[in-house]
Scaffold this motif. Structure first.
Motif, PDB file in Angstrom:
ATOM      1  N   TYR A  57       0.814  -1.206  -0.049  1.00  8.16           N
ATOM      2  CA  TYR A  57       0.022   0.028  -0.026  1.00  8.16           C
ATOM      3  C   TYR A  57       0.871   1.231   0.036  1.00  8.16           C
ATOM      4  O   TYR A  57       0.248   2.421  -0.546  1.00  8.16           O
ATOM      5  CB  TYR A  57      -1.011   0.013   1.145  1.00  8.16           C
ATOM      6  N   HIS A  58       2.041   1.031   0.400  1.00  6.08           N
ATOM      7  CA  HIS A  58       2.827   2.620   0.850  1.00  6.08           C
ATOM      8  C   HIS A  58       4.069   2.751   0.009  1.00  6.08           C
ATOM      9  O   HIS A  58       4.482   3.865  -0.115  1.00  6.08           O
ATOM     10  CB  HIS A  58       3.116   2.714   2.313  1.00  6.08           C
ATOM     11  N   ALA A  59       4.435   1.726  -0.689  1.00  3.62           N
ATOM     12  CA  ALA A  59       5.661   1.789  -1.533  1.00  3.62           C
ATOM     13  C   ALA A  59       5.450   2.652  -2.579  1.00  3.62           C
ATOM     14  O   ALA A  59       4.083   2.820  -3.171  1.00  3.62           O
ATOM     15  CB  ALA A  59       6.095   0.408  -2.221  1.00  3.62           C
TER      16      ALA A  59
ATOM     17  N   TYR B 272      16.182  -7.862  -7.455  1.00  2.00           N
ATOM     18  CA  TYR B 272      16.077  -8.355  -6.277  1.00  2.00           C
ATOM     19  C   TYR B 272      16.862  -7.100  -5.166  1.00  2.00           C
ATOM     20  O   TYR B 272      17.534  -6.257  -5.930  1.00  2.00           O
ATOM     21  CB  TYR B 272      16.598  -9.644  -5.892  1.00  2.00           C
ATOM     22  N   LEU B 273      16.537  -7.126  -3.838  1.00  2.00           N
ATOM     23  CA  LEU B 273      17.082  -5.987  -3.096  1.00  2.00           C
ATOM     24  C   LEU B 273      17.548  -6.875  -1.904  1.00  2.00           C
ATOM     25  O   LEU B 273      16.737  -7.454  -1.274  1.00  2.00           O
ATOM     26  CB  LEU B 273      15.925  -5.107  -2.704  1.00  2.00           C
ATOM     27  N   LYS B 274      18.818  -6.653  -1.232  1.00  2.00           N
ATOM     28  CA  LYS B 274      19.280  -6.900  -0.149  1.00  2.00           C
ATOM     29  C   LYS B 274      18.927  -6.056   0.972  1.00  2.00           C
ATOM     30  O   LYS B 274      19.525  -4.924   0.776  1.00  2.00           O
ATOM     31  CB  LYS B 274      20.611  -7.550  -0.099  1.00  2.00           C
ATOM     32  N   ARG B 275      18.071  -6.142   1.848  1.00  2.47           N
ATOM     33  CA  ARG B 275      18.057  -5.181   3.060  1.00  2.47           C
ATOM     34  C   ARG B 275      18.597  -5.754   4.363  1.00  2.47           C
ATOM     35  O   ARG B 275      18.232  -6.727   4.812  1.00  2.47           O
ATOM     36  CB  ARG B 275      16.163  -4.727   3.154  1.00  2.47           C
ATOM     37  N   PRO B 276      19.279  -4.907   5.389  1.00  2.90           N
ATOM     38  CA  PRO B 276      19.737  -3.571   4.858  1.00  2.90           C
ATOM     39  C   PRO B 276      20.760  -3.379   4.136  1.00  2.90           C
ATOM     40  O   PRO B 276      21.548  -4.237   3.571  1.00  2.90           O
ATOM     41  CB  PRO B 276      20.103  -2.996   6.353  1.00  2.90           C
TER      42      PRO B 276
ATOM     43  N   SER C  52      12.954   8.149  -0.065  1.00  5.75           N
ATOM     44  CA  SER C  52      11.571   9.046   0.388  1.00  5.75           C
ATOM     45  C   SER C  52      11.575   9.124   1.902  1.00  5.75           C
ATOM     46  O   SER C  52      12.103   8.102   2.390  1.00  5.75           O
ATOM     47  CB  SER C  52      10.651   8.966  -0.372  1.00  5.75           C
ATOM     48  N   LYS C  53      10.634   9.964   2.313  1.00 10.90           N
ATOM     49  CA  LYS C  53      10.756  10.226   3.881  1.00 10.90           C
ATOM     50  C   LYS C  53      10.009   8.773   4.354  1.00 10.90           C
ATOM     51  O   LYS C  53      10.237   8.300   5.274  1.00 10.90           O
ATOM     52  CB  LYS C  53       9.812  11.301   4.254  1.00 10.90           C
ATOM     53  N   THR C  54       8.788   8.260   3.464  1.00 14.71           N
ATOM     54  CA  THR C  54       7.848   7.142   3.973  1.00 14.71           C
ATOM     55  C   THR C  54       8.979   5.953   3.920  1.00 14.71           C
ATOM     56  O   THR C  54       8.808   5.225   4.912  1.00 14.71           O
ATOM     57  CB  THR C  54       6.971   7.085   2.905  1.00 14.71           C
ATOM     58  N   THR C  55       9.825   5.942   2.729  1.00 18.15           N
ATOM     59  CA  THR C  55      10.680   4.817   2.721  1.00 18.15           C
ATOM     60  C   THR C  55      11.664   4.661   3.677  1.00 18.15           C
ATOM     61  O   THR C  55      11.945   3.666   4.285  1.00 18.15           O
ATOM     62  CB  THR C  55      11.384   4.352   1.433  1.00 18.15           C
ATOM     63  N   LEU C  56      12.169   5.887   4.360  1.00 19.06           N
ATOM     64  CA  LEU C  56      13.485   5.921   5.057  1.00 19.06           C
ATOM     65  C   LEU C  56      12.861   5.711   6.503  1.00 19.06           C
ATOM     66  O   LEU C  56      13.390   4.942   7.175  1.00 19.06           O
ATOM     67  CB  LEU C  56      13.888   7.320   5.069  1.00 19.06           C
TER      68      LEU C  56
ATOM     69  N   THR D   3      10.602   0.367  -4.526  1.00 19.30           N
ATOM     70  CA  THR D   3      11.092   1.479  -3.670  1.00 19.30           C
ATOM     71  C   THR D   3      12.331   2.121  -4.413  1.00 19.30           C
ATOM     72  O   THR D   3      12.739   1.531  -5.403  1.00 19.30           O
ATOM     73  CB  THR D   3      11.511   1.305  -2.283  1.00 19.30           C
ATOM     74  N   GLU D   4      12.943   3.209  -3.899  1.00 19.41           N
ATOM     75  CA  GLU D   4      14.016   3.961  -4.455  1.00 19.41           C
ATOM     76  C   GLU D   4      15.094   3.425  -3.958  1.00 19.41           C
ATOM     77  O   GLU D   4      16.458   3.813  -4.238  1.00 19.41           O
ATOM     78  CB  GLU D   4      13.819   5.209  -3.840  1.00 19.41           C
TER      79      GLU D   4
END
Length: 261
Positions: free
Chosen positions: A20-22, A194-198, A208-212, A234-235
């Motif tokens: 919903y927020h990405a 694909y994305l490795k987080r963190p 963005s502020k929301t993603t941060l 996301t960014e």
């Protein structure tokens, strides 16, 4: 044609942000892929599955489901139908013999059916995607290895001249997450990232502020994950899976790319 999203995490997680927020949320993608949506998650003991044969953005159940999910492995899908009507049996993902699977692309269903033995012909619906799934499960159980099963299925598809646009999929056996990118056309559409987080601290500057806020909250809880999606949500610094490669994400969140035939 559809969109895929999945992840493997070190602790049970929800998907409210990704849904919903990405920036490129699944709800946004469902406005172009409106023939069904579904999500399967492995809770550490077994699989749970929710799906509906209409658009995610129209669902009255989806938001509460996205908050309620607590999955170590998650596979989700928004569908744009190319074969089979808007029914529950035609909606991705499917759970079959301990495996979960969701697909993006079209395949010659009748060509696939020639490759599936009778004991694996118990389909829920009429889609090409589900037949592809059963073929891979058949070959994986014969081989005793999911990656080897995928390799065998791809070889049979090639040998029999079965036509397809893309065999892109997300799948899991509850232990590992598998993401195959295998397109025969429209390589700019049939993508997987694909994305490795963190990620490193420098990556946070572009968010963005929301993603941060999301990433900082997850870091504070010690959450780690590998995410996979048809296109970046996301960014953050998503990496593209090369065509004709499979990403294998292990329980330790190792991410290995394997070239396929």
């Amino acid at each position: 044609m559809c969109r895929l999203f999945g992840l493997h995490a070190n602790m049970p997680v929800d998907v409210e942000f990704s849904f919903y927020h990405a920036r490129n949320s699944m709800v946004r993608l469902s406005r172009f892929n409106y023939n069904g949506w579904g999500i399967a998650w492995f809770n550490g003991v077994g699989w749970e599955l929710v799906k509906e044969p209409f658009a995610l953005y129209e669902s009255k159940r989806a938001r509460s489901t996205a908050r309620m999910v607590r999955g170590l492995i998650i596979i989700s899908h928004v569908r744009l139908a190319t074969m089979g009507g808007n029914t529950l049996g035609n909606t991705h993902p499917w759970l079959y013999r301990g495996f979960v699977f969701a697909h993006n692309g079209t395949v010659d269903r009748w060509g696939l059916l020639r490759l599936v033995r009778r004991e694996y012909g118990d389909f829920e619906g009429e889609t090409d995607s589900e037949v592809l799934f059963h073929l891979i499960v058949q070959e994986a159980l014969d081989a005793g290895s999911f990656p080897e099963g995928v390799r065998r299925a791809l070889e049979k598809i090639s040998e029999e001249g079965v036509g397809y646009s893309s065999l892109n999929f997300l799948a899991s056996d509850g232990q590992q997450l598998y993401a195959l990118r295998y397109a025969n056309q429209s390589l700019d559409y049939y993508t997987l990232y694909y994305l490795k987080r963190p990620q490193g601290p420098l990556s946070l500057n572009k968010l963005s502020k929301t993603t941060l806020q999301l990433v900082k909250a997850k870091l504070a809880h010690g959450e780690k994950a590998v995410l996979v999606a048809s296109e970046p949500l996301t960014e953050e610094d998503w990496l593209e899976i090369p065509n004709k490669h499979m990403l294998i994400v292990g329980k330790d969140l190792s991410a290995k790319l394997v070239e396929m035939p």
